[in-house]
Design a protein around this motif. Sequence first.
Motif, PDB file in Angstrom:
ATOM      1  N   LEU A 239       0.725  -1.322   0.055  1.00 59.18           N
ATOM      2  CA  LEU A 239      -0.121  -0.092  -0.012  1.00 59.18           C
ATOM      3  C   LEU A 239       0.773   1.182   0.069  1.00 59.18           C
ATOM      4  CD1 LEU A 239      -2.994  -1.076   2.505  1.00 59.18           C
ATOM      5  CD2 LEU A 239      -3.093  -0.837  -0.217  1.00 59.18           C
ATOM      6  N   ARG A 240       1.963   1.222   0.680  1.00 55.94           N
ATOM      7  CA  ARG A 240       3.011   2.381   0.574  1.00 55.94           C
ATOM      8  C   ARG A 240       3.211   2.566  -0.920  1.00 55.94           C
ATOM      9  NH1 ARG A 240       8.371   1.880   0.822  1.00 55.94           N
ATOM     10  NH2 ARG A 240       9.111   3.979   1.256  1.00 55.94           N
ATOM     11  N   LEU A 241       3.782   1.405  -1.497  1.00 53.52           N
ATOM     12  CA  LEU A 241       4.348   1.426  -2.905  1.00 53.52           C
ATOM     13  C   LEU A 241       3.256   2.437  -3.674  1.00 53.52           C
ATOM     14  CD1 LEU A 241       6.239  -1.819  -3.485  1.00 53.52           C
ATOM     15  CD2 LEU A 241       7.073   0.642  -3.082  1.00 53.52           C
ATOM     16  N   PHE A 242       1.845   1.855  -3.733  1.00 58.56           N
ATOM     17  CA  PHE A 242       0.700   2.491  -4.334  1.00 58.56           C
ATOM     18  C   PHE A 242       0.610   3.945  -3.907  1.00 58.56           C
ATOM     19  CE2 PHE A 242      -3.507   3.903  -4.116  1.00 58.56           C
ATOM     20  CZ  PHE A 242      -3.859   4.147  -5.322  1.00 58.56           C
ATOM     21  N   ALA A 243       1.002   4.200  -2.746  1.00 54.38           N
ATOM     22  CA  ALA A 243       0.648   5.669  -2.368  1.00 54.38           C
ATOM     23  C   ALA A 243       2.090   6.681  -2.700  1.00 54.38           C
ATOM     24  CB  ALA A 243       0.669   6.041  -0.663  1.00 54.38           C
ATOM     25  N   LEU A 244       3.262   6.130  -3.177  1.00 47.70           N
ATOM     26  CA  LEU A 244       4.121   6.940  -3.808  1.00 47.70           C
ATOM     27  C   LEU A 244       3.720   7.617  -5.032  1.00 47.70           C
ATOM     28  CD1 LEU A 244       7.305   4.392  -3.654  1.00 47.70           C
ATOM     29  CD2 LEU A 244       7.136   6.429  -2.202  1.00 47.70           C
ATOM     30  N   GLY A 245       4.361   8.734  -5.214  1.00 45.82           N
ATOM     31  CA  GLY A 245       4.128   9.621  -6.211  1.00 45.82           C
ATOM     32  C   GLY A 245       4.532   8.938  -7.618  1.00 45.82           C
ATOM     33  N   ALA A 246       4.143   9.394  -8.747  1.00 41.39           N
ATOM     34  CA  ALA A 246       4.247   8.736  -9.856  1.00 41.39           C
ATOM     35  C   ALA A 246       5.756   8.888 -10.196  1.00 41.39           C
ATOM     36  CB  ALA A 246       3.240   9.276 -11.092  1.00 41.39           C
ATOM     37  N   GLU A 247       6.315  10.236 -10.037  1.00 43.73           N
ATOM     38  CA  GLU A 247       7.875  10.327 -10.274  1.00 43.73           C
ATOM     39  C   GLU A 247       8.726   9.486  -9.413  1.00 43.73           C
ATOM     40  OE1 GLU A 247       5.960  13.263  -7.683  1.00 43.73           O
ATOM     41  OE2 GLU A 247       5.601  12.775  -9.737  1.00 43.73           O
TER      42      GLU A 247
ATOM     43  N   TYR B 113       7.823   6.619  -7.727  1.00 47.45           N
ATOM     44  CA  TYR B 113       7.741   5.149  -8.456  1.00 47.45           C
ATOM     45  C   TYR B 113       8.543   5.191  -9.590  1.00 47.45           C
ATOM     46  CZ  TYR B 113       5.690   0.670  -9.035  1.00 47.45           C
ATOM     47  OH  TYR B 113       5.594  -0.787  -9.202  1.00 47.45           O
ATOM     48  N   ALA B 114       8.356   5.887 -10.337  1.00 48.26           N
ATOM     49  CA  ALA B 114       9.228   5.623 -11.739  1.00 48.26           C
ATOM     50  C   ALA B 114      10.720   5.505 -11.482  1.00 48.26           C
ATOM     51  CB  ALA B 114       8.832   6.716 -12.565  1.00 48.26           C
ATOM     52  N   ALA B 115      11.174   6.137 -10.567  1.00 45.35           N
ATOM     53  CA  ALA B 115      12.425   6.081 -10.002  1.00 45.35           C
ATOM     54  C   ALA B 115      13.079   4.710  -9.567  1.00 45.35           C
ATOM     55  CB  ALA B 115      12.980   7.280  -9.098  1.00 45.35           C
ATOM     56  N   LEU B 116      11.974   3.895  -9.118  1.00 46.15           N
ATOM     57  CA  LEU B 116      12.166   2.515  -8.702  1.00 46.15           C
ATOM     58  C   LEU B 116      12.117   1.478  -9.545  1.00 46.15           C
ATOM     59  CD1 LEU B 116       9.970   2.797  -5.249  1.00 46.15           C
ATOM     60  CD2 LEU B 116      12.543   2.726  -5.605  1.00 46.15           C
ATOM     61  N   ARG B 117      11.463   1.920 -10.868  1.00 42.61           N
ATOM     62  CA  ARG B 117      11.463   0.649 -11.766  1.00 42.61           C
ATOM     63  C   ARG B 117      12.620   0.277 -12.041  1.00 42.61           C
ATOM     64  NH1 ARG B 117       5.990   0.751 -13.776  1.00 42.61           N
ATOM     65  NH2 ARG B 117       6.527  -0.476 -15.427  1.00 42.61           N
ATOM     66  N   ASP B 118      13.795   0.875 -12.158  1.00 40.61           N
ATOM     67  CA  ASP B 118      15.049   0.153 -12.703  1.00 40.61           C
ATOM     68  C   ASP B 118      15.485  -0.923 -11.569  1.00 40.61           C
ATOM     69  OD1 ASP B 118      14.988   1.785 -14.679  1.00 40.61           O
ATOM     70  OD2 ASP B 118      16.246   3.380 -13.643  1.00 40.61           O
ATOM     71  N   ARG B 119      14.958  -0.860 -10.404  1.00 33.76           N
ATOM     72  CA  ARG B 119      15.400  -2.232  -9.425  1.00 33.76           C
ATOM     73  C   ARG B 119      14.874  -3.430  -9.930  1.00 33.76           C
ATOM     74  NH1 ARG B 119      14.108  -0.033  -3.333  1.00 33.76           N
ATOM     75  NH2 ARG B 119      16.210   1.224  -3.167  1.00 33.76           N
TER      76      ARG B 119
END
Length: 72
Positions: free
Chosen positions: A23-31, A33-39
């Motif tokens: 739920l915390r991951l959902f609550a992150l802002g789009a930008e 969350y986009a920074a985490l996509r490389d993980r």
Amino acid sequence: MRIPAWLAIAVAAVVIAFGLYRLRLFALGAERYAALRDRGMMYRIPRRNHLFIGIVFCALGTWLLLQALGVV
């Protein structure tokens, strides 16, 4: 053989904690969350899926907790 109540409560706590993390991951802002996509793996799915999975995990953890306490 019965599962000890403390073990069921511990597993329920871990399941609920993981659901809250989703739920915390959902609550992150789009930008953010986009920074985490490389993980990789878990961060590549859409944010709205984290909402659904988080709700399901929290519900299952709550159900397990209530079962261990003998309420349900």
